[in-house]
Write a protein that holds these residues in place. Sequence first.
Motif, PDB file in Angstrom:
ATOM      1  N   ILE A  21      -3.196  16.049  41.988  1.00  0.00           N
ATOM      2  CA  ILE A  21      -2.600  16.342  40.685  1.00  0.00           C
ATOM      3  C   ILE A  21      -1.224  15.684  40.643  1.00  0.00           C
ATOM      4  O   ILE A  21      -0.383  15.928  41.514  1.00  0.00           O
ATOM      5  N   VAL A  22      -0.999  14.835  39.652  1.00  0.00           N
ATOM      6  CA  VAL A  22       0.296  14.186  39.473  1.00  0.00           C
ATOM      7  C   VAL A  22       0.981  14.835  38.273  1.00  0.00           C
ATOM      8  O   VAL A  22       0.382  14.939  37.190  1.00  0.00           O
ATOM      9  N   VAL A  23       2.217  15.280  38.453  1.00  0.00           N
ATOM     10  CA  VAL A  23       2.953  15.956  37.390  1.00  0.00           C
ATOM     11  C   VAL A  23       4.292  15.262  37.184  1.00  0.00           C
ATOM     12  O   VAL A  23       5.065  15.096  38.127  1.00  0.00           O
ATOM     13  N   ASP A  24       4.535  14.846  35.960  1.00  0.00           N
ATOM     14  CA  ASP A  24       5.808  14.217  35.605  1.00  0.00           C
ATOM     15  C   ASP A  24       6.645  15.237  34.845  1.00  0.00           C
ATOM     16  O   ASP A  24       6.166  15.865  33.899  1.00  0.00           O
ATOM     17  N   ARG A  25       7.884  15.421  35.275  1.00  0.00           N
ATOM     18  CA  ARG A  25       8.794  16.388  34.665  1.00  0.00           C
ATOM     19  C   ARG A  25       8.163  17.780  34.562  1.00  0.00           C
ATOM     20  O   ARG A  25       8.063  18.366  33.476  1.00  0.00           O
ATOM     21  N   PRO A  26       7.704  18.340  35.680  1.00  0.00           N
ATOM     22  CA  PRO A  26       7.023  19.644  35.616  1.00  0.00           C
ATOM     23  C   PRO A  26       7.976  20.770  35.237  1.00  0.00           C
ATOM     24  O   PRO A  26       9.156  20.756  35.589  1.00  0.00           O
ATOM     25  N   THR A  27       7.450  21.755  34.511  1.00  0.00           N
ATOM     26  CA  THR A  27       8.233  22.950  34.220  1.00  0.00           C
ATOM     27  C   THR A  27       8.261  23.831  35.464  1.00  0.00           C
ATOM     28  O   THR A  27       7.469  23.660  36.392  1.00  0.00           O
ATOM     29  N   GLN A  28       9.169  24.786  35.484  1.00  0.00           N
ATOM     30  CA  GLN A  28       9.268  25.703  36.614  1.00  0.00           C
ATOM     31  C   GLN A  28       7.967  26.492  36.764  1.00  0.00           C
ATOM     32  O   GLN A  28       7.502  26.749  37.883  1.00  0.00           O
ATOM     33  N   TYR A  29       7.340  26.851  35.644  1.00  0.00           N
ATOM     34  CA  TYR A  29       6.088  27.599  35.694  1.00  0.00           C
ATOM     35  C   TYR A  29       5.002  26.782  36.391  1.00  0.00           C
ATOM     36  O   TYR A  29       4.282  27.297  37.264  1.00  0.00           O
ATOM     37  N   THR A  30       4.877  25.505  36.020  1.00  0.00           N
ATOM     38  CA  THR A  30       3.839  24.661  36.610  1.00  0.00           C
ATOM     39  C   THR A  30       4.046  24.508  38.106  1.00  0.00           C
ATOM     40  O   THR A  30       3.104  24.612  38.897  1.00  0.00           O
ATOM     41  N   ARG A  31       5.273  24.267  38.521  1.00  0.00           N
ATOM     42  CA  ARG A  31       5.548  24.105  39.948  1.00  0.00           C
ATOM     43  C   ARG A  31       5.266  25.392  40.703  1.00  0.00           C
ATOM     44  O   ARG A  31       4.734  25.366  41.821  1.00  0.00           O
ATOM     45  N   ALA A  32       5.624  26.523  40.116  1.00  0.00           N
ATOM     46  CA  ALA A  32       5.369  27.805  40.782  1.00  0.00           C
ATOM     47  C   ALA A  32       3.873  28.053  40.927  1.00  0.00           C
ATOM     48  O   ALA A  32       3.398  28.522  41.972  1.00  0.00           O
ATOM     49  N   ARG A  33       3.105  27.729  39.887  1.00  0.00           N
ATOM     50  CA  ARG A  33       1.661  27.892  39.938  1.00  0.00           C
ATOM     51  C   ARG A  33       1.033  26.981  40.988  1.00  0.00           C
ATOM     52  O   ARG A  33       0.209  27.413  41.805  1.00  0.00           O
ATOM     53  N   LEU A  34       1.408  25.695  40.956  1.00  0.00           N
ATOM     54  CA  LEU A  34       0.817  24.733  41.891  1.00  0.00           C
ATOM     55  C   LEU A  34       1.115  25.088  43.340  1.00  0.00           C
ATOM     56  O   LEU A  34       0.291  24.866  44.226  1.00  0.00           O
ATOM     57  N   SER A  35       2.302  25.637  43.594  1.00  0.00           N
ATOM     58  CA  SER A  35       2.669  25.971  44.973  1.00  0.00           C
ATOM     59  C   SER A  35       1.777  27.056  45.561  1.00  0.00           C
ATOM     60  O   SER A  35       1.742  27.244  46.774  1.00  0.00           O
ATOM     61  N   GLN A  36       1.022  27.768  44.701  1.00  0.00           N
ATOM     62  CA  GLN A  36       0.157  28.838  45.192  1.00  0.00           C
ATOM     63  C   GLN A  36      -1.139  28.320  45.801  1.00  0.00           C
ATOM     64  O   GLN A  36      -1.768  29.006  46.598  1.00  0.00           O
ATOM     65  N   PHE A  37      -1.562  27.118  45.406  1.00  0.00           N
ATOM     66  CA  PHE A  37      -2.863  26.636  45.894  1.00  0.00           C
ATOM     67  C   PHE A  37      -2.892  25.151  46.213  1.00  0.00           C
ATOM     68  O   PHE A  37      -3.956  24.596  46.489  1.00  0.00           O
ATOM     69  N   ALA A  38      -1.733  24.461  46.184  1.00  0.00           N
ATOM     70  CA  ALA A  38      -1.711  23.016  46.437  1.00  0.00           C
ATOM     71  C   ALA A  38      -0.525  22.657  47.320  1.00  0.00           C
ATOM     72  O   ALA A  38       0.463  23.389  47.395  1.00  0.00           O
ATOM     73  N   ASN A  39      -0.639  21.520  47.975  1.00  0.00           N
ATOM     74  CA  ASN A  39       0.399  21.045  48.888  1.00  0.00           C
ATOM     75  C   ASN A  39       1.176  19.902  48.230  1.00  0.00           C
ATOM     76  O   ASN A  39       0.573  18.941  47.733  1.00  0.00           O
ATOM     77  N   LEU A  40       2.517  19.997  48.213  1.00  0.00           N
ATOM     78  CA  LEU A  40       3.350  18.926  47.665  1.00  0.00           C
ATOM     79  C   LEU A  40       3.370  17.773  48.658  1.00  0.00           C
ATOM     80  O   LEU A  40       3.885  17.898  49.761  1.00  0.00           O
TER      81      LEU A  40
END
Length: 548
Positions: A21-40
């Motif tokens: 998943i590639v995210v440009d200018r992610p919101t804080q909500y999106t980053r918080a959600r992704l951190s629950q099930f994905a690796n940066l």
Amino acid sequence: RDWGALASRERVVTFPKRREIVVDRPTQYTRARLSQFANLVDTTGTEPGTRGYLYRIRQEDVWAAPFDDADALVDALRSVLPRRFEHLEDWVRDQWRRAHRFRLSTHEDGYVVLTAASESLMGNVADQHLDDDHLRAPISDTEAWVNEGAVAEIKRALYDAGYPVEDDRDLETGDPVDIELTTDLRDYQETWVETFLDRKSGVYVGPPGSGKTVAAIATIAAVGGETLILVPSRELADQWREELLDHSTVDPGDIGLYHGGTKDISPVTIATYQIAGMDRHRSLFDSRKWGLICFDEVHHVTAPVYSRTAEFQSKHRLGLSATPVSETGSEEDIYTLIGQPIGADWDTLFEAGFVQEPEVEIRYVPWRDELAQSEYAAADGRERRRLAAENPAKVEEIRYLLAAHRDKKALVFVEYLDQGDEISDALGAPFISGETPHHERAELFRRFRAADSNAEDTESDDLDVLVVSRVGDEGIDLPNAELAVVASGLGGSRRQGSQRAGRTMRPTGSALVYVLATRGSSEEEFAQRQMRHLGRKGVRVRETNVAE
């Protein structure tokens, strides 16, 4: 205005077959959600709010996702993706099922039982991947009596087969420990502790300065049982004792040190990996009923000489690491034996102001000594690497950098003892290596911590420059270090690069890291590799060619 709003909005692009998943200018909500099930995996850009992020969903991320069921996990996935991807969702559900197929529990008669979700799993997966001495005898088609001494091996074998084991054994917590935290936790530290208590295992991952030790002390207080803290060195053992006394109400008499200098078992025991893993001491530690074992600098668990400490049994298992990445891929062993990663992205902490982002500069130093350059050209292998590391022009460059930042407390890192002695003589600064006696090393670190780089007292014995070998790479708390110069050691791991940069990270003030690499040598590639790892964490890295 409309075009500006369009260009600055969040954009999410999904590559379902690669599970990226590639995210440009992610919101804080999106980053918080992704951190629950994905690796940066990577970040691009330098300024907060303009970075792009690459996330990858790995099986171990799904296994450790903090949800009650697969439906909740898939709902979280759908909440951040632009549309549904059935293939990706099916894969996530399959991985979730794998994570809940084997379970370790304690029978009412006291022995350990391995339970499989189906007869075929026990008959095929378990029988195929477990050795004869792992299980004592079958109990039913889905249950087996476990050899308690093989619990760690069973976990590792089934994890490698793609089936992480839920450990629900009813382990003792030992005698209660009277300890309360006296320091307020930051929001993310509270989240770390809550997540850990829910899972009963995990690794706190965050840069130096993010407060992993304080979060660990909060965890010790929450568990409230006998605690074993494993560290790589005596210096770090002493440092842990001071941190416990500074941030909790623990009675000094309840803290025991167990290493080459002293051997005391107490309600809270701090021991070195090396001593605890020795046969003549191991039985003592293994016989205790630990409520919590804390593995500081947890990557040491994968080293053969220390790995036996991972087999100590406890109700809770906590690891601490600035970055658990390993060149050999052994982070999977860490997650199997200790627990899944828990922590915030480095750049999240930078943007929130909890940790000051260091400025990193790679400086490519030319050869100025013809004889040294000729020796390098005629050498090969390790000798060539050593000669590039010991390029005499680096001494002059270190002098220049220290003079340019004479108001900053500085650490100079070296790989080779001869080079450390040479730089020490040139700067008139002490050199700390593994050969430095413990008491002398501790005193030099004390003087460095006590020094004020802006002080006018010329009679003081405080130090503002230290030359340090690998002994200073991890665990040593030098909070007033403002400048780090990496003179050599670029053949080391990405983790080592992060640790050295991390020596200057703290909540306030500027922090500078200069990495010296001999131009035209393999050091260029090593420097870029180490610093790319930092760049992925949101650290800005620039490059400079030093003039001939």
